[in-house]
Design a protein around this motif. Sequence first.
Motif, mmCIF file in Angstrom:
data_model
loop_
_atom_site.group_PDB
_atom_site.id
_atom_site.type_symbol
_atom_site.label_atom_id
_atom_site.label_comp_id
_atom_site.label_asym_id
_atom_site.label_seq_id
_atom_site.Cartn_x
_atom_site.Cartn_y
_atom_site.Cartn_z
ATOM 1 N N MET A 284 40.427 46.319 36.186
ATOM 2 C CA MET A 284 41.195 46.906 37.826
ATOM 3 C C MET A 284 42.117 45.281 38.391
ATOM 4 S SD MET A 284 37.747 48.204 39.575
ATOM 5 C CE MET A 284 39.447 49.153 40.831
ATOM 6 N N ILE A 285 43.229 46.094 38.625
ATOM 7 C CA ILE A 285 44.055 44.983 39.659
ATOM 8 C C ILE A 285 43.503 44.599 41.179
ATOM 9 C CG2 ILE A 285 46.393 44.769 40.582
ATOM 10 C CD1 ILE A 285 46.879 46.834 38.636
ATOM 11 N N GLY A 286 43.121 43.388 41.344
ATOM 12 C CA GLY A 286 42.392 42.501 42.619
ATOM 13 C C GLY A 286 43.900 42.398 44.373
ATOM 14 N N LEU A 287 43.757 42.731 44.563
ATOM 15 C CA LEU A 287 44.991 42.936 45.585
ATOM 16 C C LEU A 287 44.373 41.881 46.969
ATOM 17 C CD1 LEU A 287 45.720 46.964 45.856
ATOM 18 C CD2 LEU A 287 46.835 44.599 44.679
ATOM 19 N N ILE A 288 44.566 41.085 47.640
ATOM 20 C CA ILE A 288 44.931 40.521 48.991
ATOM 21 C C ILE A 288 45.711 41.442 50.060
ATOM 22 C CG2 ILE A 288 44.335 38.277 50.546
ATOM 23 C CD1 ILE A 288 44.283 36.745 47.189
ATOM 24 N N ALA A 289 45.316 41.794 50.798
ATOM 25 C CA ALA A 289 45.059 42.907 51.942
ATOM 26 C C ALA A 289 45.556 41.687 53.098
ATOM 27 C CB ALA A 289 44.978 43.893 52.063
ATOM 28 N N ASP A 290 45.127 40.894 53.515
ATOM 29 C CA ASP A 290 45.135 40.122 54.551
ATOM 30 C C ASP A 290 46.576 39.586 54.618
ATOM 31 O OD1 ASP A 290 45.216 37.816 56.429
ATOM 32 O OD2 ASP A 290 43.226 38.364 56.921
ATOM 33 N N GLU A 291 47.509 39.224 55.975
ATOM 34 C CA GLU A 291 48.121 39.527 55.733
ATOM 35 C C GLU A 291 48.937 37.463 56.211
ATOM 36 O OE1 GLU A 291 50.260 41.344 59.856
ATOM 37 O OE2 GLU A 291 51.034 43.134 58.753
ATOM 38 N N ASP A 292 47.838 36.817 56.561
ATOM 39 C CA ASP A 292 48.458 36.095 56.028
ATOM 40 C C ASP A 292 48.001 35.225 54.971
ATOM 41 O OD1 ASP A 292 48.035 35.611 58.953
ATOM 42 O OD2 ASP A 292 45.948 35.711 59.280
ATOM 43 N N ASN A 297 48.895 39.960 44.780
ATOM 44 C CA ASN A 297 47.863 40.548 43.557
ATOM 45 C C ASN A 297 47.385 39.614 42.308
ATOM 46 O OD1 ASN A 297 50.801 41.919 42.875
ATOM 47 N ND2 ASN A 297 49.953 41.902 40.841
ATOM 48 N N PHE A 298 46.849 40.756 41.987
ATOM 49 C CA PHE A 298 45.856 39.847 40.611
ATOM 50 C C PHE A 298 45.656 40.486 39.792
ATOM 51 C CE2 PHE A 298 42.870 38.825 43.388
ATOM 52 C CZ PHE A 298 41.382 39.236 42.716
ATOM 53 N N TYR A 299 44.940 39.607 38.560
ATOM 54 C CA TYR A 299 44.262 40.490 37.445
ATOM 55 C C TYR A 299 43.775 39.472 36.214
ATOM 56 C CZ TYR A 299 47.709 40.404 33.841
ATOM 57 O OH TYR A 299 48.959 40.412 32.368
ATOM 58 N N TYR A 300 43.169 39.511 35.436
ATOM 59 C CA TYR A 300 42.889 38.825 34.583
ATOM 60 C C TYR A 300 42.703 39.674 33.206
ATOM 61 C CZ TYR A 300 38.936 37.047 37.991
ATOM 62 O OH TYR A 300 38.024 36.221 39.247
ATOM 63 N N VAL A 301 43.547 38.559 32.389
ATOM 64 C CA VAL A 301 43.982 38.748 31.154
ATOM 65 C C VAL A 301 43.312 39.325 30.389
ATOM 66 C CG1 VAL A 301 46.028 37.984 29.573
ATOM 67 C CG2 VAL A 301 46.208 37.608 32.458
ATOM 68 N N SER A 302 41.947 37.563 30.250
ATOM 69 C CA SER A 302 41.295 37.572 29.131
ATOM 70 C C SER A 302 39.710 38.608 28.974
ATOM 71 C CB SER A 302 40.984 36.806 29.273
ATOM 72 O OG SER A 302 40.337 35.886 30.300
ATOM 73 N N LYS A 303 39.362 38.618 28.382
ATOM 74 C CA LYS A 303 38.219 39.794 28.403
ATOM 75 C C LYS A 303 37.097 38.782 28.947
ATOM 76 C CE LYS A 303 39.447 42.967 25.625
ATOM 77 N NZ LYS A 303 39.307 44.140 25.729
ATOM 78 N N PRO A 304 35.726 39.655 29.750
ATOM 79 C CA PRO A 304 34.993 39.316 30.311
ATOM 80 C C PRO A 304 34.253 38.077 29.867
ATOM 81 C CG PRO A 304 35.213 41.841 31.128
ATOM 82 C CD PRO A 304 36.060 41.214 29.766
ATOM 83 N N LYS A 305 33.779 38.379 28.686
ATOM 84 C CA LYS A 305 32.675 37.233 28.178
ATOM 85 C C LYS A 305 33.295 36.301 27.930
ATOM 86 C CE LYS A 305 30.470 40.815 26.316
ATOM 87 N NZ LYS A 305 29.835 42.036 24.744
ATOM 88 N N ALA A 306 34.384 35.708 27.945
ATOM 89 C CA ALA A 306 35.491 34.752 28.200
ATOM 90 C C ALA A 306 34.342 33.663 29.099
ATOM 91 C CB ALA A 306 36.559 34.358 28.110
#
Length: 414
Positions: A284-292, A297-306
Amino acid sequence: MQDQKIAIIGAGLSGLVAAINLEKAGFQPEIFEATDRVGGRVKTDYREGYTFDHGFQVLLTHYPATQKYLNYDLLELEKFYPGAVIYNQGQQDKIGDPLRQLSLLFPTLTSKIGSFADKLKILKLNTELKKKSFDDIFLAEEKTTLQYLQDYGFSSDIIHNFFKPFFTGIFLEHELTTSSRKFEFVYKMFGEGSAAIPKKGIQAIPNQLMAQLKQTKIHFNTPVESIQNQNVIFKNGGEAEFDFVIIATEASHLISNLNNQNTLWKSVDNYYLSVKQRAFKEPMIGLIADEDALVNNFYYVSKPKAEEHLLSVSIIKPHELSQEELEARITEDLKTYVGIDTLEFKRFYHIKKALPIMQTVSYMLPKSETQLKDQIFLAGDHLANGSINAAMLNGESAAQAVISKIKNGIINLG
């Protein structure tokens, strides 16, 4: 083979699709590309075993043009869940489309973002746009996306905490001033397909298009200075004359009388970081909604098991920070809002020309509107709506316009 000489300026998606269409009609075009590879703004670097896309770019699998020109199986698409993980004021919420990803049902219903009425409106809008044709979308009255969402009845809570951070990452502007037409188009594409990235990075898309070319000569590292009539003047000296020229890049600096029609661009800062922690396991895509926050946004390029994870981080808000100051703010944001406190910066891109600024948008450029001068034609996503789909369709339109002009000319001579 047809003997007309056709030049294409730019080996981005538009230029490559134009060449594909010209080849199918029996021509042998030549592409002149300023850089060392195909792709234009759709590029990937491969370093130290990592895959670094130039900015966070996704393929929306329901794009008609990509379905036509690409083999998705060969791309080995890695698809995102239809939703996002949102961070704000110490809270983590997941919100998405449970009709397409059942595991998002409970998190979406219990999410503190938006009211239950807001969540019903999201599903209603999804259903309405599935029934809406592209003509209906792109002939509708234009307003800002923010005004559109307010008029639809969404609360300020869900606009601020979901729509704004999510579409800031797509539109590359944080006030949602982008045309409501583009919002409806993108929302429809998200609702009908998936957002995905090829396993080998976004560069796999232009690479696959290039692989389809058998009769096209591509000249890399060959920047064009100007185009005078049908003469292509090169920056490194020399010139060549062609019967037709397709400019599949910004044309204002190549044609003298277009100097007052420069395309304006949105920029973005894109960082890649190696991190030990994974804030969530789902794709999924991570979003930081706080105005400060500065990070959007961010996302993990590699697989979870790395053992380590490659994190792509996007900064859209305008700032005047040095690279050192920017890295300090990113470190602070990820620790404060996401809980990531162990990281190593790997790569940085400041992308000056990430998306064109467009006051009005259209689905594509009809072939009747691609002709700039008698023998010169235009292509590129900046002429429609700034998307992979528009880039491909406008390349097709320009090529078909050239083909029609040649056929009509031959008929007239006869």
